[in-house]
Write a protein that holds these residues in place. Structure first.
Motif, PDB file in Angstrom:
ATOM      1  N   HIS A   1       1.416  -0.066 -11.753  1.00 17.12           N
ATOM      2  CA  HIS A   1       2.002   0.677 -10.647  1.00 17.12           C
ATOM      3  C   HIS A   1       1.822   2.186 -10.836  1.00 17.12           C
ATOM      4  O   HIS A   1       2.598   2.832 -11.534  1.00 17.12           O
ATOM      5  N   GLY A   2       0.802   2.732 -10.187  1.00 22.19           N
ATOM      6  CA  GLY A   2       0.598   4.172 -10.244  1.00 22.19           C
ATOM      7  C   GLY A   2       1.615   4.889  -9.374  1.00 22.19           C
ATOM      8  O   GLY A   2       1.840   4.496  -8.222  1.00 22.19           O
ATOM      9  N   PRO A   3       2.270   5.933  -9.899  1.00 22.03           N
ATOM     10  CA  PRO A   3       3.315   6.643  -9.146  1.00 22.03           C
ATOM     11  C   PRO A   3       2.831   7.180  -7.803  1.00 22.03           C
ATOM     12  O   PRO A   3       3.529   7.054  -6.793  1.00 22.03           O
ATOM     13  N   ALA A   4       1.652   7.774  -7.766  1.00 21.68           N
ATOM     14  CA  ALA A   4       1.142   8.335  -6.511  1.00 21.68           C
ATOM     15  C   ALA A   4       0.882   7.232  -5.493  1.00 21.68           C
ATOM     16  O   ALA A   4       1.193   7.375  -4.298  1.00 21.68           O
ATOM     17  N   ALA A   5       0.323   6.116  -5.973  1.00 21.87           N
ATOM     18  CA  ALA A   5       0.038   4.996  -5.072  1.00 21.87           C
ATOM     19  C   ALA A   5       1.332   4.387  -4.546  1.00 21.87           C
ATOM     20  O   ALA A   5       1.416   3.973  -3.377  1.00 21.87           O
ATOM     21  N   MET A   6       2.361   4.329  -5.385  1.00 19.80           N
ATOM     22  CA  MET A   6       3.649   3.802  -4.940  1.00 19.80           C
ATOM     23  C   MET A   6       4.261   4.692  -3.868  1.00 19.80           C
ATOM     24  O   MET A   6       4.815   4.203  -2.873  1.00 19.80           O
ATOM     25  N   THR A   7       4.129   5.988  -4.051  1.00 20.06           N
ATOM     26  CA  THR A   7       4.642   6.920  -3.047  1.00 20.06           C
ATOM     27  C   THR A   7       3.913   6.741  -1.725  1.00 20.06           C
ATOM     28  O   THR A   7       4.516   6.755  -0.644  1.00 20.06           O
ATOM     29  N   TYR A   8       2.596   6.550  -1.821  1.00 19.78           N
ATOM     30  CA  TYR A   8       1.805   6.360  -0.606  1.00 19.78           C
ATOM     31  C   TYR A   8       2.212   5.079   0.115  1.00 19.78           C
ATOM     32  O   TYR A   8       2.380   5.075   1.347  1.00 19.78           O
ATOM     33  N   LEU A   9       2.370   3.999  -0.625  1.00 25.13           N
ATOM     34  CA  LEU A   9       2.772   2.728  -0.022  1.00 25.13           C
ATOM     35  C   LEU A   9       4.140   2.861   0.658  1.00 25.13           C
ATOM     36  O   LEU A   9       4.375   2.285   1.722  1.00 25.13           O
TER      37      LEU A   9
ATOM     38  N   GLU B   1      -8.676   2.101  -1.788  1.00 23.11           N
ATOM     39  CA  GLU B   1      -8.542   0.716  -2.258  1.00 23.11           C
ATOM     40  C   GLU B   1      -7.460  -0.032  -1.484  1.00 23.11           C
ATOM     41  O   GLU B   1      -7.626  -1.191  -1.113  1.00 23.11           O
ATOM     42  N   ILE B   2      -6.352   0.641  -1.271  1.00 19.27           N
ATOM     43  CA  ILE B   2      -5.227   0.008  -0.568  1.00 19.27           C
ATOM     44  C   ILE B   2      -5.580  -0.267   0.891  1.00 19.27           C
ATOM     45  O   ILE B   2      -5.473  -1.406   1.373  1.00 19.27           O
ATOM     46  N   GLU B   3      -6.037   0.766   1.598  1.00 14.90           N
ATOM     47  CA  GLU B   3      -6.275   0.626   3.034  1.00 14.90           C
ATOM     48  C   GLU B   3      -7.478  -0.256   3.338  1.00 14.90           C
ATOM     49  O   GLU B   3      -7.457  -1.048   4.293  1.00 14.90           O
ATOM     50  N   LYS B   4      -8.506  -0.146   2.543  1.00 13.97           N
ATOM     51  CA  LYS B   4      -9.686  -0.983   2.775  1.00 13.97           C
ATOM     52  C   LYS B   4      -9.357  -2.451   2.513  1.00 13.97           C
ATOM     53  O   LYS B   4      -9.861  -3.349   3.188  1.00 13.97           O
ATOM     54  N   GLY B   5      -8.499  -2.669   1.533  1.00 18.71           N
ATOM     55  CA  GLY B   5      -8.071  -4.039   1.258  1.00 18.71           C
ATOM     56  C   GLY B   5      -7.314  -4.639   2.427  1.00 18.71           C
ATOM     57  O   GLY B   5      -7.566  -5.788   2.835  1.00 18.71           O
ATOM     58  N   PHE B   6      -6.375  -3.885   2.993  1.00 24.10           N
ATOM     59  CA  PHE B   6      -5.629  -4.372   4.148  1.00 24.10           C
ATOM     60  C   PHE B   6      -6.543  -4.580   5.355  1.00 24.10           C
ATOM     61  O   PHE B   6      -6.410  -5.566   6.083  1.00 24.10           O
ATOM     62  N   SER B   7      -7.486  -3.656   5.569  1.00 20.54           N
ATOM     63  CA  SER B   7      -8.401  -3.800   6.702  1.00 20.54           C
ATOM     64  C   SER B   7      -9.294  -5.032   6.537  1.00 20.54           C
ATOM     65  O   SER B   7      -9.607  -5.716   7.515  1.00 20.54           O
TER      66      SER B   7
END
Length: 346
Positions: free
Chosen positions: A228-236, A201-207
């Motif tokens: 704010h999901g903890p795993a997603a925050m760590t990835y960002l 979701e994150i990367e496709k959105g940026f692309s």
């Protein structure tokens, strides 16, 4: 003897007279002609030298071209700063200052979730808009911002960016900051959301934003629903993407009309004294409310701070390629108009 002396004296006097006449008639026109032939190049040299004069450090002017020392000269006029010249509204809200964000490590902004980075002074606000781009509403928001010569941060949804790339291009062309808001506005903190799905979701959105703009977006991200999901925050954080929450939520998606949005925002900002304001350029009432809201902020003595990233985000090639392939997006949309349509006769 006396006759001979007289003849000699007469000859000398005659020679002197003729010499004087010759000197007067031959040298005088040169003296008169001198100003006509020298003054024009001299004036040009002086003007050129003056126009190259740097503006003193104490003058509040952005130096963009040569500024003449004599503004009253009919040949040259002072050159104003483009920022000031572009604003036709002398009483505009404007931008009080621009801050550059080093997104290394994924810093968080907005006291609703992140309290470490308090960079706003009293009476300073940041304008932010989610969920666009969208026809009618986003252009109306852009018009209101333009009329007040102010700037904002936009967090578009990836799908919407692919639907309306021409609108998102207008956002960037107007000088606003463009981040991302996932591909489909999915809740990245839901129980069904895996780490891989959140990354997608994150990367496709940026692309998608990059595809629409034809240029990399800013590494600014806002979670849908501020979940704010903890795993997603760590990835960002590993991707060096700044995470945005807010200080003041307009709840414009719940508002019954524009007046309610204006009152909600002003009540909250007057209580907190400053903050990052969350709105949605997707919402009709927000577009209607914005001209009034900006005037209210100006009247209340509030100033807008624009946030920019130190460097753009480098999207991942695998998502850039997959976006075009899987969604069957028209690759021609990235081509300039003159390479697609040309006049062959008139």
């Amino acid at each position: 003897m006396r006759n001979a002396v007289g003849v000699i004296l007469a000859t000398v006097v005659t020679a002197v007279v003729f010499a004087a006449i010759w000197f007067w008639t031959s040298s005088r026109p040169v003296d008169l002609a001198a100003p006509d032939t020298v003054s024009v190049p001299q004036a040009e040299r002086l003007a050129t030298t003056a126009s190259a004069r740097p503006v003193p450090a104490g003058e509040d002017v952005e130096v963009t071209s040569a500024i003449p020392a004599t503004p009253s000269s009919p040949q040259k006029a002072p050159v104003s700063s483009p920022q000031k010249a572009a604003c036709a509204n002398p009483d505009a809200l404007g931008v009080s200052r621009v801050v550059e964000v080093d997104t290394t490590g994924g810093p968080g902004f907005g006291f609703e979730h992140f309290k470490q980075l308090d960079f706003l002074a009293d009476k300073e606000v940041v304008l932010t808009f989610d969920d666009g781009p969208w026809p009618v509403n986003t252009p109306s928001v852009l018009k209101a911002l333009e009329d007040e010569c102010t700037k904002a941060v936009f967090f578009p949804i990836g799908k919407h960016a692919t639907y309306h790339p021409e609108i998102l291009k207008r956002v960037a062309a107007a000088g606003h900051t463009v981040g991302a808001h996932t591909w489909s506005h999915a809740n990245l903190n839901s129980k069904k959301m895996t780490e891989q799905l959140a990354k997608d979701e994150i990367e496709k959105g940026f692309s998608a934003v990059k595809f629409a703009l034809g240029a990399p977006p800013s590494p600014f991200f806002r979670f849908p629903e501020l979940q704010h999901g903890p795993a997603a925050m760590t990835y960002l954080g590993s991707r060096n993407v700044a995470i945005f929450s807010c200080d003041l939520d307009s709840f414009d998606f719940r508002a019954k009309d524009a007046t309610q949005i204006v009152n909600t925002v002003m009540t909250k900002v007057e209580k907190s004294g400053k903050g990052i304001i969350l709105m949605h350029d997707f919402q009709k009432h927000t577009a209607e409310a914005l001209p009034i809201l900006l005037r209210r902020l100006k009247a209340g003595g509030y100033k807008v701070v624009q946030m920019k990233a130190k460097a753009p985000l480098q999207t991942l090639a695998e998502y850039d390629d997959a976006l075009v392939k899987d969604m069957k997006l028209p690759t021609a949309s990235a081509r300039p108009v003159n390479s697609v349509v040309q006049t062959v006769s008139e």
